[in-house]
Design an enzyme around this catalytic site. Structure first.
Site, PDB file in Angstrom:
ATOM      1  N   GLY A   4      29.250 -49.114 -47.375  1.00 26.00           N
ATOM      2  CA  GLY A   4      29.427 -49.454 -48.776  1.00 26.00           C
ATOM      3  C   GLY A   4      28.320 -50.365 -49.255  1.00 26.00           C
TER       4      GLY A   4
ATOM      5  CB  CYS B  31      27.250 -49.350 -42.395  1.00 29.63           C
ATOM      6  SG  CYS B  31      25.926 -50.233 -43.259  1.00 29.63           S
ATOM      7  CE1 TYR B  32      31.247 -54.865 -47.505  1.00 28.41           C
ATOM      8  CE2 TYR B  32      33.122 -53.383 -47.247  1.00 28.41           C
ATOM      9  CZ  TYR B  32      32.585 -54.564 -47.729  1.00 28.41           C
ATOM     10  OH  TYR B  32      33.385 -55.456 -48.425  1.00 28.41           O
TER      11      TYR B  32
ATOM     12  CG  HIS C  39      24.793 -45.085 -42.132  1.00 31.20           C
ATOM     13  ND1 HIS C  39      25.906 -45.045 -42.942  1.00 31.20           N
ATOM     14  CD2 HIS C  39      24.128 -46.228 -42.461  1.00 31.20           C
ATOM     15  CE1 HIS C  39      25.914 -46.100 -43.740  1.00 31.20           C
ATOM     16  NE2 HIS C  39      24.844 -46.837 -43.465  1.00 31.20           N
TER      17      HIS C  39
ATOM     18  CD  GLU D 120      27.489 -41.957 -42.109  1.00 27.42           C
ATOM     19  OE1 GLU D 120      27.371 -42.693 -43.101  1.00 27.42           O
ATOM     20  OE2 GLU D 120      27.616 -42.396 -40.944  1.00 27.42           O
TER      21      GLU D 120
ATOM     22  N   GLY E 226      25.865 -19.218 -60.054  1.00 29.04           N
ATOM     23  CA  GLY E 226      25.405 -19.857 -58.834  1.00 29.04           C
ATOM     24  C   GLY E 226      26.464 -19.792 -57.752  1.00 29.04           C
ATOM     25  CB  VAL E 227      26.321 -20.491 -54.096  1.00 24.40           C
ATOM     26  CG1 VAL E 227      25.838 -21.927 -54.104  1.00 24.40           C
ATOM     27  CG2 VAL E 227      27.241 -20.248 -52.908  1.00 24.40           C
ATOM     28  CG  ASP E 228      27.836 -25.047 -56.168  1.00 24.31           C
ATOM     29  OD1 ASP E 228      27.708 -24.710 -54.975  1.00 24.31           O
ATOM     30  OD2 ASP E 228      27.123 -25.909 -56.713  1.00 24.31           O
ATOM     31  CB  SER E 229      30.361 -21.291 -60.826  1.00 23.29           C
ATOM     32  OG  SER E 229      29.269 -20.408 -60.888  1.00 23.29           O
TER      33      SER E 229
ATOM     34  CE  LYS F  54      24.790 -25.986 -53.423  1.00 18.77           C
ATOM     35  NZ  LYS F  54      25.227 -25.364 -54.707  1.00 18.77           N
TER      36      LYS F  54
END
Length: 536
Positions: free
Chosen positions: A74, A101-102, A188, A190, A244-247, A392
């Site tokens: 954070g 981290c935080y 981090h 991740e 697009g791919v998302d919609s 994505k």
């Protein structure tokens, strides 16, 4: 998992039904830009993850019957007024806890450690030296690279803590508690820049939390369909479709869940790529038989953008007009098919976090996204964003699970505001046309060179700069065009793509020769961070 109404709103509601079917790990979001990336890494390891607020009551956390908790990073300092705090009661839940981290600092602060400003802040790659092995470090070399991003760090720990490794300037980079099942890392794990970070997360899940690791994207599809059906009931949904791919994945998921109770609206805002409208209409009317309606709003959008150069103002105006167009489309469709109760959008997690909508309420606002934050009450719709917590590449996996064709699943992202944020400075139709022609050539060459699937996003940017050139023995003073190509897994961090020099030469040569108004092409070699992928 819908952040507004479902799994991740754990601070306001109990666990969804799917939580009882899988092992669950809760990620406490202290406002990190990568909080959902942590959850995504957990899901990659086959465990269902939900984000929760630091203020979530302990009894609500316990209702999830979590196998473990992860405390995110954070932007705050534990000593800042109003800084999110670690509730000491989480250590009484009887499950392992990993602080990042935080999250490490907040936990150590709550458990008697001392946190102070670091003499040497660390941002970027650092070398971790392990001083002791532990099952959570299985597969991690004694000396390895980790990614740091902190101004504070642990100064001292009481005798209940044990240090497992450090860096040259951060002696307590990884620690464990001797009595409690708590582990903490200052770096981090991740992010992809920590090569063995996923090993640490996986070890925490399997060896410490004893998770089975059997959750899949097919489970996500089934769970989302169930959630959508439960939430929508017998009402109707209007979906904003961009092509697009998302919609596209959003529309496919909703179509599977709702059938003919879904209608899609495609807005031609005049800010699209070359022949975009024709491709979308062909794909979704013939291939998917979706109830698709096209709204021609180019003139209205361009009028709104006249004279505007500031990118956030562009996004605000586009967002406002987007809503107005949908109000008009919805009214017309309601007269034909009956009322709609919901608007569906293909919002992804990077959109949400860059807009400052983290679960802790303290994420930094990087840029506005017109499809984030809900719609005005006067629209009369509730928002459905089934992929709000996905990245994505996860959306692509979901698209494949839903059976979408490769050309849609692997299509490069296109921003919601369209070419308005790739025409830097004032947006006009002539400048858009120049960019459209250049972008079409760029993509043709990228595809022909077999670089499309090797890159995550490639596009052209028309700069608000003119340069002197020589063409046909005559002086020119024309536009400068930038080419942007990046590689990334999650779009939270990205590196510029090392495209072959001969390919860049062909791209530059074709654009300058074939697109009137461009006499110089430059290549963007900035990573994210510090730059964003889009220029605006």
């Amino acid at each position: 998992m819908n952040a507004d109404t479902n799994a991740n709103a754990a601070a306001d509601a109990g666990p969804p039904a799917i939580a009882s079917r899988h092992d669950v790990v809760l990620v406490v979001d202290f406002g990190s830009q990568t909080a959902q990336l942590i959850a995504r890494r957990v899901r990659e390891a086959g465990t269902l993850a939900f984000l929760v607020s630091p203020d979530a009551p302990l009894e609500q956390l316990a209702d999830f019957e979590p196998k473990g908790l992860i405390l995110s990073g954070g932007p705050a300092s534990v000593y800042d007024e109003g800084a999110p705090a670690c509730n000491p009661g989480i250590f009484e839940l009887g499950v392992p806890v990993l602080g990042i981290c935080y999250g490490l600092q907040a936990a150590c602060h709550a458990l008697g450690g001392t946190v102070s400003p670091a003499q040497h802040r660390e941002f970027g790659a650092s070398q971790l030296q392990l001083s002791e092995k532990h099952p959570i470090l299985k597969g991690v070399p004694d000396h390895t690279t980790v990614w740091m991003s902190h101004g504070d760090q642990i100064e001292s720990l009481d005798t209940d803590f044990h240090t497992l490794g450090g860096t040259a300037t951060c002696p307590h980079a990884i620690v464990k508690h001797n009595r409690l099942p708590f582990f903490g890392v200052q770096f981090h794990p991740e992010v992809t820049h920590t090569p063995h970070g996923q090993d640490i997360i996986r070890n925490f899940l399997t060896d410490v939390c004893k998770c089975a690791g059997n959750w899949t994207m097919a489970d996500f599809r089934d769970e989302q369909i169930e959630m959508i059906r439960d939430r929508v009931g017998d009402r109707r949904v209007l979906c904003g479709l961009s092509g697009g791919v998302d919609s596209s994945v959003t529309a496919a998921l909703l179509a599977e869940a709702l059938g003919d109770r879904l209608s899609c609206v495609f807005v031609d805002n005049g800010l699209l790529r070359k022949n975009e409208r024709d491709r979308v209409e062909a794909a979704f009317t013939s291939a998917f038989h979706v109830d698709l309606h096209v709204e021609d709003a180019e003139a209205a959008f361009l009028d709104d953008l006249a004279g505007v150069v500031e990118p956030q103002e562009k996004r605000r105006r586009i967002g406002h007009r987007f809503i107005e167009v949908f109000k008009k489309a919805a009214a017309e469709l309601e007269r034909e098919r009956g009322p709609f109760a919901f608007l569906a959008q293909g919002t992804l997690y990077p959109d949400v976090i860059e807009s400052g909508h983290g679960y802790s309420g303290s994420s930094a606002n990087i840029k506005l996204h017109h499809n984030v934050g809900g719609l005005p009450e006067q629209l009369g719709f509730e928002l459905v964003e089934p992929m709000r917590d996905l990245f994505k590449d996860e959306v692509r996996k979901l698209g494949a699970v839903l059976g979408l064709p490769d050309e849609l699943v692997w299509r490069h992202p296109f921003p919601g505001p369209g070419l308005a944020v790739r025409v830097l400075g004032e947006v006009t139709k002539p400048r858009l046309d120049v960019l459209r022609e250049a972008d079409e050539i760029l993509l043709e060459e990228i595809i022909a060179a077999d670089q499309y699937r090797k890159t995550a996003q490639v596009f052209a940017v028309l700069l608000p700069v003119s340069s002197v050139g020589v063409m046909g023995d005559a002086r020119t003073y024309e536009n400068v065009l930038a080419v942007r190509a990046v590689t990334t897994q999650d779009f939270m961090t990205a590196d510029w793509a090392r495209l072959p020099h001969d390919l860049l030469a062909r791209i530059s040569n074709r654009i300058i020769n074939e697109v009137r108004g461009v006499n110089r092409v430059v290549y963007d070699i900035s990573s994210k961070p510090p730059a964003t992928i889009e220029w605006e």
